[in-house]
Design a protein around this motif. Structure first.
Motif, PDB file in Angstrom:
ATOM      1  N   CYS A  62      33.401  52.172  53.464  1.00 26.99           N
ATOM      2  CA  CYS A  62      33.798  52.678  52.149  1.00 26.99           C
ATOM      3  C   CYS A  62      32.553  53.149  51.405  1.00 26.99           C
ATOM      4  CB  CYS A  62      34.521  51.573  51.372  1.00 26.99           C
ATOM      5  SG  CYS A  62      35.081  52.078  49.732  1.00 26.99           S
ATOM      6  N   LYS A  63      32.488  54.428  51.126  1.00 26.77           N
ATOM      7  CA  LYS A  63      31.317  54.999  50.472  1.00 26.77           C
ATOM      8  C   LYS A  63      31.531  55.062  48.965  1.00 26.77           C
ATOM      9  CE  LYS A  63      29.493  55.581  54.463  1.00 26.77           C
ATOM     10  NZ  LYS A  63      28.417  54.653  54.908  1.00 26.77           N
ATOM     11  N   GLY A  64      30.445  55.012  48.257  1.00 24.45           N
ATOM     12  CA  GLY A  64      30.508  55.076  46.813  1.00 24.45           C
ATOM     13  C   GLY A  64      29.592  54.033  46.204  1.00 24.45           C
ATOM     14  N   GLU A  65      29.851  53.706  44.930  1.00 22.52           N
ATOM     15  CA  GLU A  65      29.040  52.722  44.224  1.00 22.52           C
ATOM     16  C   GLU A  65      29.938  51.778  43.438  1.00 22.52           C
ATOM     17  OE1 GLU A  65      25.362  53.603  42.426  1.00 22.52           O
ATOM     18  OE2 GLU A  65      25.263  55.632  43.243  1.00 22.52           O
ATOM     19  N   LEU A  66      29.458  50.565  43.314  1.00 21.07           N
ATOM     20  CA  LEU A  66      30.172  49.531  42.565  1.00 21.07           C
ATOM     21  C   LEU A  66      29.509  49.376  41.203  1.00 21.07           C
ATOM     22  CD1 LEU A  66      32.220  47.137  42.443  1.00 21.07           C
ATOM     23  CD2 LEU A  66      30.386  45.711  43.374  1.00 21.07           C
ATOM     24  N   LEU A  67      30.261  49.625  40.140  1.00 18.70           N
ATOM     25  CA  LEU A  67      29.784  49.431  38.773  1.00 18.70           C
ATOM     26  C   LEU A  67      30.287  48.081  38.268  1.00 18.70           C
ATOM     27  CD1 LEU A  67      30.448  52.957  37.190  1.00 18.70           C
ATOM     28  CD2 LEU A  67      28.507  52.179  38.571  1.00 18.70           C
ATOM     29  N   THR A  68      29.410  47.290  37.699  1.00 14.53           N
ATOM     30  CA  THR A  68      29.780  45.957  37.235  1.00 14.53           C
ATOM     31  C   THR A  68      29.258  45.725  35.826  1.00 14.53           C
ATOM     32  OG1 THR A  68      27.780  45.032  38.267  1.00 14.53           O
ATOM     33  CG2 THR A  68      29.822  44.934  39.530  1.00 14.53           C
ATOM     34  N   THR A  69      29.980  44.901  35.098  1.00 11.01           N
ATOM     35  CA  THR A  69      29.530  44.431  33.793  1.00 11.01           C
ATOM     36  C   THR A  69      29.547  42.910  33.820  1.00 11.01           C
ATOM     37  OG1 THR A  69      30.067  44.320  31.436  1.00 11.01           O
ATOM     38  CG2 THR A  69      31.888  44.725  32.936  1.00 11.01           C
ATOM     39  N   ILE A  70      28.398  42.304  33.540  1.00 12.22           N
ATOM     40  CA  ILE A  70      28.213  40.867  33.674  1.00 12.22           C
ATOM     41  C   ILE A  70      27.868  40.276  32.315  1.00 12.22           C
ATOM     42  CG2 ILE A  70      27.050  39.048  34.964  1.00 12.22           C
ATOM     43  CD1 ILE A  70      28.514  41.046  36.727  1.00 12.22           C
ATOM     44  N   TYR A  74      28.742  35.578  34.219  1.00 13.06           N
ATOM     45  CA  TYR A  74      30.174  35.662  33.926  1.00 13.06           C
ATOM     46  C   TYR A  74      30.631  37.117  34.096  1.00 13.06           C
ATOM     47  CZ  TYR A  74      34.654  34.782  31.620  1.00 13.06           C
ATOM     48  OH  TYR A  74      35.995  34.655  31.348  1.00 13.06           O
ATOM     49  N   PRO A  75      31.008  37.529  35.327  1.00 11.77           N
ATOM     50  CA  PRO A  75      31.474  38.906  35.549  1.00 11.77           C
ATOM     51  C   PRO A  75      32.743  39.173  34.750  1.00 11.77           C
ATOM     52  CG  PRO A  75      30.959  37.805  37.631  1.00 11.77           C
ATOM     53  CD  PRO A  75      30.966  36.752  36.575  1.00 11.77           C
ATOM     54  N   THR A  76      32.825  40.325  34.124  1.00 11.43           N
ATOM     55  CA  THR A  76      33.973  40.646  33.288  1.00 11.43           C
ATOM     56  C   THR A  76      34.811  41.796  33.829  1.00 11.43           C
ATOM     57  OG1 THR A  76      32.525  42.039  31.932  1.00 11.43           O
ATOM     58  CG2 THR A  76      32.877  39.772  31.198  1.00 11.43           C
ATOM     59  N   ALA A  77      34.205  42.792  34.441  1.00 15.05           N
ATOM     60  CA  ALA A  77      34.962  43.927  34.967  1.00 15.05           C
ATOM     61  C   ALA A  77      34.133  44.615  36.042  1.00 15.05           C
ATOM     62  CB  ALA A  77      35.323  44.913  33.851  1.00 15.05           C
ATOM     63  N   TRP A  78      34.816  45.347  36.924  1.00 18.67           N
ATOM     64  CA  TRP A  78      34.130  46.063  37.997  1.00 18.67           C
ATOM     65  C   TRP A  78      34.940  47.291  38.373  1.00 18.67           C
ATOM     66  CZ3 TRP A  78      35.552  40.967  38.001  1.00 18.67           C
ATOM     67  CH2 TRP A  78      36.744  40.632  38.648  1.00 18.67           C
ATOM     68  N   ALA A  79      34.272  48.258  38.958  1.00 16.63           N
ATOM     69  CA  ALA A  79      34.929  49.511  39.321  1.00 16.63           C
ATOM     70  C   ALA A  79      34.223  50.128  40.519  1.00 16.63           C
ATOM     71  CB  ALA A  79      34.932  50.489  38.149  1.00 16.63           C
TER      72      ALA A  79
END
Length: 601
Positions: free
Chosen positions: A308-316, A325-330
């Motif tokens: 799976c290609k792409g990037e993972l965006l996260t807000t911690i 405390y991870p809150t959301a990811w995309a």
């Protein structure tokens, strides 16, 4: 682009692997159709329910060292005789169909499997598994000279020219029934046993980090390819993941109401739908963050490592004990301003950040993220990761002295201390002084940070800590990746709540540890007067328990997901980066040096 936004996770079926344990699937062999007209011959020959049998194998690898691909007839006759599998070979056993010949039992323990003359199998692949298990048990190196949909020829892979091993197996389809049968078997060995180790499929499912099972010499490339092949069997095809992304999103909303799941697709002029991006935020995480988490958020993007290609965006975020405390990811196709703006707009709506007033964001120096944050969060305090500031500074100004002066400056508590340490840098090198001033010290020096967020961090270590904890998940296909993150969060919520129940103090351990470092006088710590003789002290312990009181709810397996009517998207178009892709994170040169901390300044 079409996007669906819902306001309100993935398990795979295990039926195809059976209920038995320790059945060895040494390698997933795909064999390609030899000729298209073979399907027609089969259909004409068999007028029964077996017509729907699917030959979906691909060509098996042929050992180049032994040149077995050119050895058709050694012990089996000419090529023409072998091709006539519907006649001569059946007569060899007496053309009596399946009467009197055993049927292979795939549920038997792997080390008990042994090929028998006349034994019937469902497919060439099933026979190949049996031969591989037999070779493993007896420590024989079995090579497959021919492995097509029509016939299978196996021989010993020994390279002893003085005394060739006579072991031979020849199998083909039967004429009277849809069974793959061993027609010729010479079960005699005159070689020293040798075997190339493979992984257990079921054991790999239970232990994804399984590395070795037998004490055999295996090259890294073969072991890696085998592992990737077996993991593809477990996780499924990549196209199937993208095809069921709508179903998965609806299942998340059904099992976790009031969560946020948004799927974005791209429709080209030919009306072909491709996956673009996907955002996930669970209600339990949102409620926990609003209860007592600190008003500071770390933003980061990381590359996906698998098919799976792409990037993972996260807000911690940071909980009351100052932990991750991870809150959301995309998942997005690329890390740019447009995708970061889309991600931040969803985050603002979920966490009620409004214009960012009273909140703090910590990130690296990615230009797209910086520009998107200025547009959607104009009043937020945006801190830049000091480690990235120093990494760029170190390219020009090297040396231990510069390093120590930078971190001492970034950890300055008050402005007067910052100015004094900047003067020290100016005396050593005026250009280094100008370099720091050009980077806006208000974004990386603690002396200028807002105190109401109760976080003095000068770097974005919490985001990178989370990315490291889901490193294996980032190697999986789309839905498996989201499921791994969901399961990680479920487990983390449970463990953190169990840990909090064991605390005896009314103050979080992280705060106690920090206060112990400052001294034993706690009388003036976080005490607010409310009148002549009334004071209020902050109770961080109770707020920490409330954060993890809720948890992510259970999600049905894939076979129970609701069937949606949306167009099934295809995987995004491949975007190959220059150079050979890497699986390991490339650490910066500064990370190999002595770790910096707040204690060392």
């Amino acid at each position: 682009m079409a996007e669906v936004h819902h306001e309100s996770s993935e398990e795979y079926d295990s039926e195809e692997y059976g209920d038995d344990e320790e059945v060895l699937d040494t390698e997933h062999i795909d064999v390609e159709m030899e000729e298209d007209d073979f399907k027609t011959q089969v259909k004409e020959r068999f007028k029964d329910a077996f017509f729907n049998f699917s030959f979906d194998y691909e060509d098996n690898e042929v050992d180049e060292d032994n040149n077995v691909a050119d050895e058709y007839e050694e012990g089996f006759g000419s090529k023409e005789e072998i091709d006539d599998t519907a006649g001569a070979n059946d007569l060899h056993l007496g053309d009596v169909g399946g009467v009197g010949f055993p049927i292979h039992n795939a549920s038997v323990k792997w080390n008990k499997m042994k090929p028998l003359l006349g034994e019937r199998y469902e497919s060439p692949h099933q026979l190949q598994q049996c031969l591989a298990n037999y070779g493993i048990k007896a420590w024989y190196n079995i090579k497959f000279a021919r492995c097509y949909t029509v016939r299978l020829i196996a021989k010993c892979g020994s390279k002893m020219k003085s005394q060739p091993c006579p072991f031979r197996v020849h199998a083909s389809w039967m004429t009277q029934e849809m069974s793959f049968q061993i027609k010729t078997l010479v079960d005699e060995h005159k070689c020293s046993p040798r075997w190339l180790a493979r992984h257990f499929l079921k054991e790999l499912m239970m232990k994804p980090n399984l590395k070795t099972k037998f004490h055999c010499g295996v090259s890294w490339s073969k072991a890696y390819k085998t592992r990737c092949r077996e993991m593809s069997i477990i996780d499924g095809k990549l196209t199937d993941h993208y095809a069921r992304v709508w179903d998965y999103s609806h299942e998340l909303l059904r099992s976790n109401p009031r969560s946020t799941v948004q799927v974005g697709v791209t429709v080209n002029p030919y009306q072909t739908t491709y996956f673009h991006r996907m955002y996930v935020r669970f209600k339990a995480i949102k409620e926990g963050w609003k209860i007592r988490c600190r008003r500071v958020i770390g933003l980061d993007g990381s590359f996906l490592k698998g098919t799976c290609k792409g990037e993972l965006l996260t807000t911690i975020g940071r909980d009351a004990n100052n932990q991750v405390y991870p809150t959301a990811w995309a998942i997005v196709d690329i890390e740019n301003k447009a995708n970061w703006k889309w991600f931040l707009e969803l985050l603002i709506e979920d966490l009620n950040l409004q214009d960012g007033g009273g909140f703090t964001v910590i990130s690296n120096q990615h230009k797209g993220l910086l520009e998107a944050t200025k547009e959607v969060l104009p009043n937020v305090e945006h801190r830049k990761c000091a480690r990235h500031i120093y990494a760029n500074f170190r390219k020009t100004y090297t040396g231990v002295d510069f390093k120590n002066m930078f971190w001492a400056t970034s950890f300055s508590i008050v402005e007067s201390e910052f100015l004094r340490k900047m003067d020290d840098i100016k005396e050593v090198n005026p250009s280094a002084y100008e370099h720091f001033l050009a980077r806006d010290p208000h974004t990386w020096c603690r002396a200028y940070f807002r105190t109401e967020v109760a976080c003095e961090a000068v770097e974005n270590g919490i985001a990178e800590c989370f990315n490291a904890s889901i490193l294996d998940a980032r190697k999986k296909p789309l839905l498996s990746l989201f499921e791994e993150i969901r399961l990680y969060m479920m487990d983390r919520f449970y463990r953190m709540l169990q840990k909090a129940e064991k605390w005896e103090s009314v103050v979080c351990p992280a705060a106690i540890k920090k206060m112990n470092n400052f001294g034993v006088d706690f009388r003036n710590w976080n005490v607010n007067p409310s009148g002549p003789s009334i004071f209020k002290a902050r109770n961080g312990f109770e707020g920490f328990k409330a954060i993890y009181a809720n948890n992510i709810l259970l999600v049905n397996g894939r076979n129970l997901w609701p069937r949606t009517t949306y167009t099934k998207p295809l995987p995004p178009l491949s975007r190959r980066m220059p150079g050979r892709p890497t699986l390991k994170r490339k650490g910066h040169v500064t990370e190999s040096q002595e770790k910096y901390s707040q204690k060392k300044r």
